[in-house]
Design an enzyme around this catalytic site. Structure first.
Site: not given
Length: 547
Positions: A18, A71, A146-148, A187, A189, A380, A382, A519, A521
């Site tokens: 990301g 991300d 990864d299978i998914e 190297t 991997p 929020c 808070g 929010h 932020e």
């Protein structure tokens, strides 16, 4: 027609795809190109909205109300391009759409399969807004193998095949582990990760190699040879002191040039990195420091409050100070006195959250800030806790609480100063909700307007009387208590345009005490700090001189 950059990862997860995507987007912008970034997540949840923060980190909300991966926050912070609901998708969303079409009969009785129906849906998603930008950066969540994730890898393979040659490239992030015993980087991997990618028909054009140590030229040549990429396309990604060094670091390693070379864009426009040099200078050369306590529920996982932590950093940049954040578990205050934990902090922030656990501690934190003149920002939940504290301890509504806590307990215990929001205005339409509705996608989500009261602190901070901010909540301060609370001195300084929903509260006789239902932020950026965070840190800086 956009050029496409597909970003994948291998060897291990959490390599920083990301951040690499966001930094690359910023570098392409610095060369005068327009960009949009997307995230494709293989998990089966429809979106992250109902996922635990411990599982997934924070949920980043877009202006149009999508609950997305954190991300997308990096994408916005680095490029300034506001994310949309069409910039985030999951396997759950894709499969849900396919099944809805099947139920409607859109497939005319055909057997529904992963190929072509699921992969076509993914390709259609990727192509949205194809003519709007110069570059579309698409990050594939998870790691190769990864299978998914297989339907997504097959979809981007097909997508590239369907496009004219030179329209798409693949950028693959891997890890180069360091063996201290032998004193060398390994190297193998990376080679196996690329081999896995090639086995499903994808040949990476650029390799970004994460490493804690410098990559020797010999190892770079070895990676290029065995992974079938140009040596110049093997880009080092070293650990950095701050994520805001990433654009300059990746430029120094030649990432943006490697991308332009892969697309055969020559001569390449020269980058203007003035903004990022200024950001880096502000991060690395502060003129002081302030300590901020974040009193929250999910403090064991900092990613649960990722955008808040970054927005505080941005506020520090605006004031030329380093912000030292300390995470305080609100539940500690259930059994311990607040003062020993909060003394010495220059400001206190209570973020959003769900559920009753830890709320009494947050109320005590708000009380401490009010009584000890410590700058306080409640976001929020808070803000809601600050209102409950004011109701109990100043307005003499001793049983003040939130309907959320009563719903959770299954019995009435509190006078609901904060209630379940059952209807609100969105654009020109009225939205209605019930307590028993599904959890997913049923909150007040996305950007909403608010009117600020002239002469209040927030009006001075924003320098305007009308704002729009992003929301994510289903509980709200009940307007019927406004008169009683204002008689006690609390000011409702921001309201929804129809005057029915409190958006901002403040104590006018306090050095800096503000609660917001939204929010802020989510809209802060390193080169454009959110005004609330900039002024919050200014107040903390001022308080640091008094402590």
């Amino acid at each position: 027609m956009a050029r496409y950059i597909f970003i994948t990862g291998g060897v291990v997860s959490s390599l920083g795809k990301g951040l690499a995507s966001a930094a690359l987007g910023a570098l392409l912008q610095a060369r005068g190109f327009s960009v949009r970034l997307r995230k494709l997540d293989p998990y089966l949840n429809v979106d992250p909205g109902t996922m635990s923060p411990f599982e997934h980190g924070e949920v980043f909300v877009t202006d149009d109300g999508a609950e997305t991966d954190l991300d997308l926050g990096h994408y916005e912070r680095f490029t300034g391009v506001a994310a949309r609901s069409t910039d985030s998708v999951s396997s759950g969303r894709i499969y849900s759409t396919v099944l809805e079409k099947e139920r409607r009969g859109d497939y005319l009785g055909k057997t529904i399969q992963v190929i072509p129906h699921v992969t076509n849906e993914i390709k259609d998603f990727i192509a949205i807004g194809d003519d709007e930008v110069d570059f579309m950066l698409c990050e594939i969540g998870g790691t190769v193998g990864d299978i998914e994730g297989l339907p997504f890898f097959e979809a981007i393979r097909q997508f590239t095949h369907d496009k004219p040659r030179g329209q798409c490239i693949f950028m693959h992030l891997t890890l180069l582990p360091y063996l201290a015993a032998s004193g060398e980087l390994k190297t193998k991997p990376t080679q196996h990760s690329v081999k896995e990618l090639q086995s499903i028909g994808i040949a990476p054009d650029i390799l970004v190699c994460r490493s804690e140590h410098p990559i020797p030229e010999k190892e770079r040549e070895k990676i290029a040879l065995f992974c079938n990429v140009r040596k110049e396309a093997v880009v080092a990604a070293y650990d950095l002191k701050t994520i805001y060094d990433a654009p300059l670091a990746y430029h120094e390693q030649g990432l943006d040039q490697a991308v332009l070379d892969a697309f055969d864009i020559s001569p390449a426009p020269k980058p203007d990195l003035t903004v990022w040099r200024d950001v880096s200078d502000r991060v690395h050369n502060p003129e002081g420091e302030v300590k901020v306590a974040i009193v929250g529920k999910y403090t064991q996982l900092e990613d649960a409050y990722k955008s808040i932590a970054e927005a505080l950093t941005h506020g520090g940049m605006a004031n030329r100070v380093k912000v030292i954040v300390e995470w305080v578990d609100a539940e500690v205050f259930d059994t311990q006195d607040v003062a020993p934990h909060l003394e010495g902090f220059h400001a206190i922030l209570v973020p959003g959250g769900f559920g009753e656990r830890g709320t009494e501690g947050k109320i005590k934190a708000a009380q401490y800030a009010r009584e000890h003149n410590v700058p306080y920002l409640g976001i929020c939940l808070g803000m809601q806790m600050a209102v409950i504290e004011a109701a109990r301890n100043v307005a003499n509504i001793k049983a003040a609480g939130s309907e959320e806590f009563d719903h959770e307990a299954g019995k009435k215990r509190f006078e609901p100063v904060v209630y379940h929001l059952k209807e609100w205005v969105q654009g020109n339409a009225k939205v209605s909700r019930r307590v028993g509705d599904d959890k997913g996608g049923t909150m007040r989500l996305g950007a909403y307007d608010a009117a600020l009261t002239p002469g209040t602190r927030v009006a001075d901070i924003y320098h305007t009387s009308a704002i729009d901010e992003r929301h994510r909540h289903r509980y709200e301060v009940d307007i019927k208590y406004r008169a009683q609370l204002e008689d006690a001195g609390l000011v409702f300084s921001g309201m929804s345009p129809d005057g029915k929903l409190p958006e901002i509260i403040e104590w006018p006789n306090h050095p800096w005490f503000i609660g917001v239902q939204f929010h802020p932020e989510l809209k802060s950026k390193p080169f454009d700090p959110h005004p609330l965070f900039a002024d919050f840190i200014r107040a903390a800086k001022e308080n640091s001189r008094l402590v």
